[in-house]
Write a protein that holds these residues in place. Sequence first.
Motif, short mmCIF file in Angstrom:
data_model
loop_
_atom_site.label_atom_id
_atom_site.label_comp_id
_atom_site.label_asym_id
_atom_site.label_seq_id
_atom_site.Cartn_x
_atom_site.Cartn_y
_atom_site.Cartn_z
N ASP A 103 0.85 -1.19 0.00
CA ASP A 103 0.00 0.00 0.00
C ASP A 103 0.89 1.24 0.00
OD1 ASP A 103 -2.05 1.81 0.18
OD2 ASP A 103 -2.42 1.46 2.32
N TYR A 104 1.16 1.78 -1.19
CA TYR A 104 1.93 3.00 -1.29
C TYR A 104 1.34 3.85 -2.41
CZ TYR A 104 4.33 0.77 -5.28
OH TYR A 104 4.61 0.15 -6.47
N THR A 105 1.68 5.12 -2.42
CA THR A 105 1.23 6.03 -3.46
C THR A 105 2.30 6.13 -4.54
OG1 THR A 105 -0.02 7.31 -1.84
CG2 THR A 105 0.39 8.35 -3.97
N ASP A 106 1.91 5.90 -5.77
CA ASP A 106 2.83 5.97 -6.91
C ASP A 106 2.82 7.38 -7.50
OD1 ASP A 106 4.36 4.77 -9.29
OD2 ASP A 106 2.58 5.60 -10.27
N HIS A 107 4.00 7.95 -7.69
CA HIS A 107 4.14 9.27 -8.29
C HIS A 107 5.05 9.17 -9.50
CE1 HIS A 107 2.29 10.97 -4.69
NE2 HIS A 107 3.17 10.32 -3.96
N HIS A 108 4.60 9.68 -10.62
CA HIS A 108 5.36 9.59 -11.87
C HIS A 108 5.94 10.95 -12.22
CE1 HIS A 108 5.43 8.79 -16.48
NE2 HIS A 108 6.58 8.50 -15.93
N HIS A 109 7.27 11.05 -12.24
CA HIS A 109 7.96 12.29 -12.57
C HIS A 109 9.10 11.98 -13.54
CE1 HIS A 109 5.77 14.68 -9.62
NE2 HIS A 109 5.95 13.70 -8.75
N PRO A 110 8.82 11.86 -14.83
CA PRO A 110 9.85 11.48 -15.80
C PRO A 110 10.90 12.56 -16.01
CG PRO A 110 7.81 12.04 -16.93
CD PRO A 110 7.49 12.04 -15.46
N VAL A 111 12.16 12.21 -15.75
CA VAL A 111 13.26 13.16 -15.86
C VAL A 111 13.67 13.37 -17.32
CG1 VAL A 111 15.70 13.51 -15.29
CG2 VAL A 111 14.10 12.77 -13.52
N LEU A 112 13.54 12.34 -18.14
CA LEU A 112 13.91 12.43 -19.55
C LEU A 112 12.66 12.35 -20.42
CD1 LEU A 112 17.02 10.08 -19.51
CD2 LEU A 112 17.06 12.50 -20.12
N PRO A 113 12.67 12.99 -21.58
CA PRO A 113 11.51 12.90 -22.48
C PRO A 113 11.32 11.48 -22.99
CG PRO A 113 13.35 13.96 -23.59
CD PRO A 113 13.75 13.83 -22.15
N ASP A 114 10.07 11.11 -23.19
CA ASP A 114 9.75 9.78 -23.71
C ASP A 114 10.06 9.74 -25.20
OD1 ASP A 114 8.35 7.46 -24.71
OD2 ASP A 114 7.28 7.42 -22.80
N ARG A 115 11.04 8.94 -25.58
CA ARG A 115 11.45 8.91 -26.98
C ARG A 115 10.33 8.43 -27.90
NH1 ARG A 115 17.20 6.00 -25.78
NH2 ARG A 115 15.81 4.78 -24.46
N ALA A 116 9.55 7.46 -27.43
CA ALA A 116 8.47 6.92 -28.25
C ALA A 116 7.36 7.95 -28.45
CB ALA A 116 7.91 5.65 -27.62
N GLU A 117 7.11 8.76 -27.43
CA GLU A 117 6.00 9.72 -27.51
C GLU A 117 6.41 11.03 -28.17
OE1 GLU A 117 4.53 10.31 -23.58
OE2 GLU A 117 3.58 8.32 -23.45
N THR A 118 7.65 11.45 -27.96
CA THR A 118 8.06 12.78 -28.44
C THR A 118 8.99 12.75 -29.64
OG1 THR A 118 10.04 12.90 -27.04
CG2 THR A 118 7.95 13.59 -26.05
N GLY A 119 9.63 11.61 -29.88
CA GLY A 119 10.61 11.54 -30.96
C GLY A 119 11.93 12.19 -30.59
N THR A 120 12.05 12.65 -29.36
CA THR A 120 13.29 13.28 -28.90
C THR A 120 14.29 12.22 -28.48
OG1 THR A 120 12.07 15.21 -28.09
CG2 THR A 120 14.30 14.88 -27.24
N GLU A 121 15.46 12.24 -29.10
CA GLU A 121 16.51 11.30 -28.72
C GLU A 121 17.33 11.86 -27.57
OE1 GLU A 121 17.27 8.19 -29.56
OE2 GLU A 121 15.44 8.11 -30.77
#
Length: 260
Positions: A103-121
Amino acid sequence: MTDRESDAATTPHDADSTGIGPVDAATLPGRPGIAHVAVPDVPNFRDAGVGGLRTGRLFRSGALSLLTPEGAQRLKALGVRSVIDLRTSSERSRWPDERHGLDYTDHHHPVLPDRAETGTEWPTTGLETYVFMAETGGHAITGAVRRIAAPGGLPAIVHCAVGKDRTGITIAVLHHLAGLPDDEIVTDFLRSNAHLGLDRGPVTYLDENGEEQLSHPVETVNLLAALDRMRELHGSIEGYLLAHGATRADLDTVRAALTP
């Protein structure tokens, strides 16, 4: 060094090479009877309470995608209430964290851009990657700080894929807030090499696309370059966090929570 691995997804392929075992059987201060134990099915798991900071409050690791019921019981014994995941959405989708009833709270804080979603390498060298994280990851790093400052945010685990690069820079910022000098911050940062077997050279891992890559050791120069870039951009690390949405109260709360 190329840090695409920095934080590509943790897989069973990774876990075989981590060599993580029990580390410190001492009882955690303020937690009678609860021992500080490693979680062998979670790569690079360790207490971030170093250099005289409070233990049992902040932990760092690789992804929980290999977590077993036994490992979950160890995390339960540590009282974990928050998990801060610094990976991309693609990584989380391919290698989701396991809970096994935790029982914990999940927090999503992506430090790098998602390559699949943004196309940013991502950059191809370690130094460039760390500077890139400092320049583009401010909102994520600040988000992690604010989650830890929030009521009920601790004990917390901060993790990425293998817990060395994105986690390394985020924990370094938290250590700075808690008053650790740069040499002690670097000492903890470099512990990832031994925990992951990288002190013996690069190891293979599977990225978020299931492709085999090489993971390289972390290096002092890369972390210091990232911290220096934060200071260049906003005058200080505190200024960097304030510019990305933190408040003075957040910073004070984190400092008080992590120091004796």
